[in-house]
Design a protein around this motif. Structure first.
Motif, PDB file in Angstrom:
ATOM      1  N   LEU A 238     122.697 -58.893 -15.466  1.00 46.77           N
ATOM      2  CA  LEU A 238     121.738 -58.269 -16.383  1.00 46.77           C
ATOM      3  C   LEU A 238     122.060 -56.796 -16.602  1.00 46.77           C
ATOM      4  O   LEU A 238     122.045 -56.302 -17.733  1.00 46.77           O
ATOM      5  N   MET A 239     122.340 -56.100 -15.499  1.00 46.51           N
ATOM      6  CA  MET A 239     122.607 -54.659 -15.608  1.00 46.51           C
ATOM      7  C   MET A 239     123.887 -54.368 -16.380  1.00 46.51           C
ATOM      8  O   MET A 239     123.974 -53.358 -17.085  1.00 46.51           O
ATOM      9  N   SER A 240     124.871 -55.253 -16.284  1.00 44.91           N
ATOM     10  CA  SER A 240     126.124 -55.035 -17.007  1.00 44.91           C
ATOM     11  C   SER A 240     126.126 -55.696 -18.379  1.00 44.91           C
ATOM     12  O   SER A 240     127.132 -55.682 -19.079  1.00 44.91           O
ATOM     13  N   ARG A 241     124.991 -56.282 -18.737  1.00 43.87           N
ATOM     14  CA  ARG A 241     124.817 -56.950 -20.038  1.00 43.87           C
ATOM     15  C   ARG A 241     125.818 -58.096 -20.248  1.00 43.87           C
ATOM     16  O   ARG A 241     126.271 -58.358 -21.350  1.00 43.87           O
ATOM     17  N   ARG A 242     126.167 -58.788 -19.152  1.00 44.32           N
ATOM     18  CA  ARG A 242     127.097 -59.911 -19.233  1.00 44.32           C
ATOM     19  C   ARG A 242     126.377 -61.243 -19.396  1.00 44.32           C
ATOM     20  O   ARG A 242     127.014 -62.262 -19.576  1.00 44.32           O
ATOM     21  N   LEU A 243     125.062 -61.246 -19.311  1.00 44.19           N
ATOM     22  CA  LEU A 243     124.308 -62.485 -19.407  1.00 44.19           C
ATOM     23  C   LEU A 243     124.090 -62.798 -20.881  1.00 44.19           C
ATOM     24  O   LEU A 243     123.438 -62.042 -21.597  1.00 44.19           O
ATOM     25  N   GLN A 244     124.653 -63.907 -21.341  1.00 42.70           N
ATOM     26  CA  GLN A 244     124.571 -64.287 -22.747  1.00 42.70           C
ATOM     27  C   GLN A 244     123.761 -65.576 -22.890  1.00 42.70           C
ATOM     28  O   GLN A 244     123.808 -66.450 -22.037  1.00 42.70           O
ATOM     29  N   GLY A 245     123.024 -65.692 -23.957  1.00 38.41           N
ATOM     30  CA  GLY A 245     122.291 -66.912 -24.233  1.00 38.41           C
ATOM     31  C   GLY A 245     121.060 -67.070 -23.364  1.00 38.41           C
ATOM     32  O   GLY A 245     120.634 -66.153 -22.662  1.00 38.41           O
ATOM     33  N   THR A 246     120.507 -68.268 -23.407  1.00 38.11           N
ATOM     34  CA  THR A 246     119.256 -68.537 -22.687  1.00 38.11           C
ATOM     35  C   THR A 246     119.429 -69.479 -21.512  1.00 38.11           C
ATOM     36  O   THR A 246     118.458 -69.803 -20.827  1.00 38.11           O
ATOM     37  N   ALA A 247     120.639 -69.934 -21.230  1.00 38.48           N
ATOM     38  CA  ALA A 247     120.850 -70.932 -20.177  1.00 38.48           C
ATOM     39  C   ALA A 247     120.340 -70.447 -18.823  1.00 38.48           C
ATOM     40  O   ALA A 247     119.670 -71.197 -18.106  1.00 38.48           O
ATOM     41  N   ALA A 248     120.639 -69.219 -18.463  1.00 37.83           N
ATOM     42  CA  ALA A 248     120.210 -68.701 -17.154  1.00 37.83           C
ATOM     43  C   ALA A 248     118.689 -68.627 -17.083  1.00 37.83           C
ATOM     44  O   ALA A 248     118.091 -68.984 -16.061  1.00 37.83           O
ATOM     45  N   VAL A 249     118.059 -68.191 -18.161  1.00 35.75           N
ATOM     46  CA  VAL A 249     116.601 -68.096 -18.196  1.00 35.75           C
ATOM     47  C   VAL A 249     115.992 -69.479 -18.051  1.00 35.75           C
ATOM     48  O   VAL A 249     115.018 -69.676 -17.316  1.00 35.75           O
ATOM     49  N   GLU A 250     116.570 -70.456 -18.721  1.00 29.63           N
ATOM     50  CA  GLU A 250     116.064 -71.826 -18.627  1.00 29.63           C
ATOM     51  C   GLU A 250     116.209 -72.378 -17.214  1.00 29.63           C
ATOM     52  O   GLU A 250     115.310 -73.071 -16.714  1.00 29.63           O
ATOM     53  N   GLU A 251     117.309 -72.076 -16.545  1.00 30.52           N
ATOM     54  CA  GLU A 251     117.515 -72.553 -15.174  1.00 30.52           C
ATOM     55  C   GLU A 251     116.534 -71.890 -14.205  1.00 30.52           C
ATOM     56  O   GLU A 251     115.991 -72.556 -13.320  1.00 30.52           O
ATOM     57  N   VAL A 252     116.311 -70.593 -14.357  1.00 28.10           N
ATOM     58  CA  VAL A 252     115.335 -69.902 -13.501  1.00 28.10           C
ATOM     59  C   VAL A 252     113.942 -70.488 -13.746  1.00 28.10           C
ATOM     60  O   VAL A 252     113.194 -70.744 -12.790  1.00 28.10           O
ATOM     61  N   ALA A 253     113.601 -70.714 -14.998  1.00 26.83           N
ATOM     62  CA  ALA A 253     112.289 -71.292 -15.326  1.00 26.83           C
ATOM     63  C   ALA A 253     112.138 -72.678 -14.718  1.00 26.83           C
ATOM     64  O   ALA A 253     111.078 -73.018 -14.176  1.00 26.83           O
ATOM     65  N   ARG A 254     113.182 -73.486 -14.775  1.00 27.38           N
ATOM     66  CA  ARG A 254     113.138 -74.837 -14.193  1.00 27.38           C
ATOM     67  C   ARG A 254     112.914 -74.754 -12.680  1.00 27.38           C
ATOM     68  O   ARG A 254     112.075 -75.458 -12.115  1.00 27.38           O
TER      69      ARG A 254
END
Length: 181
Positions: free
Chosen positions: A101-117
């Motif tokens: 997140l800090m290096s702005r390398r997180l793209q798309g929503t996949a990580a957010v969806e996995e954390v939410a799951r």
């Protein structure tokens, strides 16, 4: 291999605990993750006491979460409750979400969806209203909740707090964030 030369690497990202990977010198992917809880907040020093017993609770909760969501939790190997050490699978090649997140390398929503799951499954299974007080009603970590409230949500906004320091390159950014709070 049992006779392999081992290498210990310090993992410096932790705020509360000491963390290391211990693995074969010839193949760093063959390693374990070792986490040790000192009796204080690591990044602030020994003057900031914190019960090392927190590692026992953390390892118990980690094992419970692994039973619920095995694809989301590193494999638990062992815990030494006397030295407050926990050993788990080492996730070689993984990047901490905070770093991404800090290096702005997180793209798309996949990580957010996995954390939410993960959060949905663990919350649903451990919420006292559905899981019952006999299992989760006794899990109460006021100390860690207080640390989060103080050191994540309150102290960063107080420029005069002695634990709130940043590098000179971030002084203006920190001041802007405090002004926006």
């Amino acid at each position: 291999a049992l006779d392999a030369e081992l290498v210990v690497r310090d993992i410096t990202d932790g705020n509360l605990n000491f963390a290391f990977s211990v693995g074969e010198a010839a193949d760093e992917a063959r390693a374990v993750f070792v986490k040790q809880a000192p009796g204080y907040i690591k990044v602030l020093g020994e003057a900031f006491k914190l019960a090392a017993e927190r590692m026992v609770l953390e390892s118990e909760v980690m094992q419970a979460y692994a039973a619920l969501t095995p694809d989301y939790v590193p494999r638990f190997i062992l815990r030494d409750p006397e030295s407050f050490v926990m050993v788990t699978e080492y996730l070689h090649g993984y990047v901490l979400m905070r770093s991404a997140l800090m290096s702005r390398r997180l793209q798309g929503t996949a990580a957010v969806e996995e954390v939410a799951r993960f959060m949905a499954v663990t919350h649903s299974a451990t919420w006292i209203g559905t899981a019952g007080a006999e299992r989760w009603g006794t899990v109460n970590n006021e100390t860690m909740c207080g640390i989060t409230a103080d050191y994540v949500f309150s102290k960063p906004l107080d420029a005069a707090d002695g634990t709130n320091r940043c590098s000179s390159g971030l002084t203006d950014v920190a001041a802007a964030l405090r002004a926006d709070a």
